[in-house]
Design an enzyme around this catalytic site. Structure first.
Site, PDB file in Angstrom:
ATOM      1  N   PHE A   1       0.883  -1.192   0.129  1.00 39.94           N
ATOM      2  CA  PHE A   1      -0.046  -0.111   0.070  1.00 39.94           C
ATOM      3  C   PHE A   1       0.766   1.471  -0.158  1.00 39.94           C
ATOM      4  CE2 PHE A   1      -2.490   3.472   1.524  1.00 39.94           C
ATOM      5  CZ  PHE A   1      -3.424   3.556   0.763  1.00 39.94           C
TER       6      PHE A   1
ATOM      7  N   ASP B   1       9.227   3.076   2.117  1.00 42.48           N
ATOM      8  CA  ASP B   1       7.968   3.807   2.423  1.00 42.48           C
ATOM      9  C   ASP B   1       7.946   3.505   3.878  1.00 42.48           C
ATOM     10  OD1 ASP B   1       5.637   5.024   2.779  1.00 42.48           O
ATOM     11  OD2 ASP B   1       4.738   3.857   1.196  1.00 42.48           O
TER      12      ASP B   1
ATOM     13  N   LYS C   1       2.347  10.941   7.164  1.00 44.15           N
ATOM     14  CA  LYS C   1       1.491  10.645   8.256  1.00 44.15           C
ATOM     15  C   LYS C   1       1.851  11.291   9.441  1.00 44.15           C
ATOM     16  CE  LYS C   1      -1.245   7.038   6.728  1.00 44.15           C
ATOM     17  NZ  LYS C   1      -0.736   6.279   5.582  1.00 44.15           N
TER      18      LYS C   1
HETATM   19  C1  LIG Z   1      -1.041   6.130   4.252  1.00 41.28           C
HETATM   20  C2  LIG Z   1       0.201   5.613   3.457  1.00 41.28           C
HETATM   21  C3  LIG Z   1       0.484   6.139   2.294  1.00 41.28           C
HETATM   22  C4  LIG Z   1      -0.355   7.370   1.452  1.00 41.28           C
HETATM   23  O1  LIG Z   1      -0.491   8.337   2.289  1.00 41.28           O
HETATM   24  P1  LIG Z   1      -1.629   9.303   2.053  1.00 41.28           P
HETATM   25  O2  LIG Z   1      -1.281  10.648   2.740  1.00 41.28           O
HETATM   26  O3  LIG Z   1      -2.865   8.742   2.545  1.00 41.28           O
HETATM   27  O4  LIG Z   1      -1.392   9.755   0.765  1.00 41.28           O
HETATM   28  C5  LIG Z   1       1.549   5.553   1.467  1.00 41.28           C
HETATM   29  N1  LIG Z   1       2.136   4.519   2.060  1.00 41.28           N
HETATM   30  C6  LIG Z   1       1.992   3.769   3.218  1.00 41.28           C
HETATM   31  C7  LIG Z   1       2.871   2.945   3.590  1.00 41.28           C
HETATM   32  C8  LIG Z   1       0.934   4.534   4.047  1.00 41.28           C
HETATM   33  O5  LIG Z   1       0.685   4.027   5.256  1.00 41.28           O
END
Ligand SMILES: *Cc1c(COP(=O)(O)O)cnc(C)c1O
Length: 404
Positions: free
Chosen positions: A146, A231, A260
């Site tokens: 994700f 990520d 985040k």
């Molecule tokens: C939440 C998340 C995203 C995307 O972040 P947004 O601020 O919702 O665009 C990307 N990678 C990971 C691992 C996430 O948890």
């Protein structure tokens, strides 16, 4: 319709659902205020927040240092655009770069934008530094990933809900099973510019890769001249008990993607951090964002970096997380099939014979605990890092109650 206090009554909120796109299916809780690990709904009922904005609220609701920084900046200047420099920018960039152990950062707003930035950066690095032939760059990604919701990012999602009916899809990505080093080695060739993975897959249900996987990815990337892009949007900034989940295995990626919690739960702040030999390939005009690195965002994020520099939140995640996991383990065989995770982060599989994940969350909410199901009967638990043992006990006893 007039946007006044009338819309804050439960009946009006329900009626307004007709005007809301149904891209979410929220639990029937209407939150009015939040403080620390707790929120209060419009009827005055209190709930313990065991989602923490998917880790955007690592420091809890309205942490005084973060709110103070935001208030102070609101009274100074909030937006300049990157056409001009503002007085919070240098402190943000240097502070975050230092926290990451990298030379430079490139600020954006949302996580998906930072992932897009890392993809563009990897491709440009591939063409200009590695010498990949034009438009041939490939990026290796993992099943169950994700990374956000943009058209390019969902092109390599293996979740049908995230992916299907949004084509045509962006080419240039190769999927391999998560945790499988041999498959990754196989997928990398001379066109490969980056490996893009989550050190722990949050959305997939807090899936921790086998020990040795991240060091193996690191070694493979070094050997094959490929960027290791981590990520850490959800796994980073204290959640797992270290500043980054990669730290847990003493791994240093080439590129960190952050988001985040970087915005302190106040404003969206994301960033890519890397050394100058990588980030330096992007020149003026080649990438940007109107709001990226704005003064308000920087003022809050500077404070986030300061909080993380103390190590206090990482230590809490480690300590309280060990307690949380020990308590959750006592429920395995008592309604839970499995518990995974690290630090204050847990994926728990509820026995599907008992209830769905959604039903589990509804029942937890009735008992004053807010949590979110992810796939099927899996729940992801990620309380704010400020949570204490008593609050964890409250959540565990609610969980025990619904599993009975
Ligand atoms: C939440 C998340 C995203 C995307 O972040 P947004 O601020 O919702 O665009 C990307 N990678 C990971 C691992 C996430 O948890």
């Amino acid at each position: 319709m007039i946007l006044d206090d009338v819309l804050r009554t439960p009946a009006a909120i329900r009626a307004a659902e007709a005007h809301t796109a149904h891209n979410y299916h929220p639990l029937p809780v209407v939150i009015a205020t939040g403080e620390g690990a707790w929120v209060t709904d419009i009827d005055g009922r209190r709930y313990l927040d065991f989602l923490a904005g998917y880790s955007a609220l690592n420091f809890g609701h309205r942490h005084p240092a973060l709110i103070g920084a935001a208030h102070a900046q609101l009274d100074r200047v909030t937006l300049t655009s990157r056409a001009f420099v503002h007085d919070q920018f240098a402190a943000f960039c240097s502070g975050l770069a230092e926290l990451c152990g990298k030379d430079q950062v490139l600020p954006m707003n949302t996580g998906a934008e930072a992932v897009e930035t890392a993809i563009k950066l990897s491709r440009k690095w591939g063409y200009q530094v590695k010498g990949v032939p034009a438009d041939q760059a490939t990026i290796v990604v993992a099943d169950g990933n994700f990374h956000g919701r943009t058209t390019t990012i969902i092109s390599f999602s293996t979740d049908p809900d995230a992916h299907d009916d949004f084509g045509p899809y962006t080419p240039g990505f190769r999927l391999v099973p998560y945790g499988d080093l041999a498959a990754m080695a196989e997928a990398i060739d001379e066109t490969t510019v980056a490996v893009l993975i989550e050190p722990i897959q949050g959305e997939q249900g807090v899936v921790v890769p086998p020990a040795g996987y991240l060091p193996g990815v690191r070694a493979l990337c070094t050997e094959r001249d490929v960027l290791f892009v981590a990520d850490e949007i959800q796994s980073g900034l204290g959640r797992t008990g270290d500043t980054f989940a990669c730290d847990d295995e003493s791994v240093v990626p080439d590129v960190y993607i952050l988001g985040k919690a970087l915005g302190g739960g106040i404003v969206p702040v994301s960033a890519v951090a890397a050394n100058a030999d990588v980030l330096g390939v992007i020149k003026p005009g080649q990438h940007g964002s109107t709001f990226g690195g704005n003064p308000l965002a920087c003022a809050v994020a500077i404070e986030v970096v300061k909080l993380l520099r103390t190590g206090e939140f990482q230590a809490r995640a480690k300590e309280q997380g060990a307690y949380l996991h020990a308590e959750l383990q006592t429920l395995v065989g008592e309604g839970l099939l499995a518990v995974r995770g690290r630090g204050l982060w847990a994926g728990i599989d509820v026995d599907p014979a008992l209830m769905t994940g959604r039903e589990a969350c509804e029942r937890l909410a009735e008992r004053g605990i807010l949590a979110k199901d992810t796939h099927g009967s899996t729940l992801r638990l990620a309380p704010p890092l400020i949570i204490d043992k008593d609050d964890i006990d409250v959540a565990i006893s609610a969980l025990r109650g619904i599993l009975k």
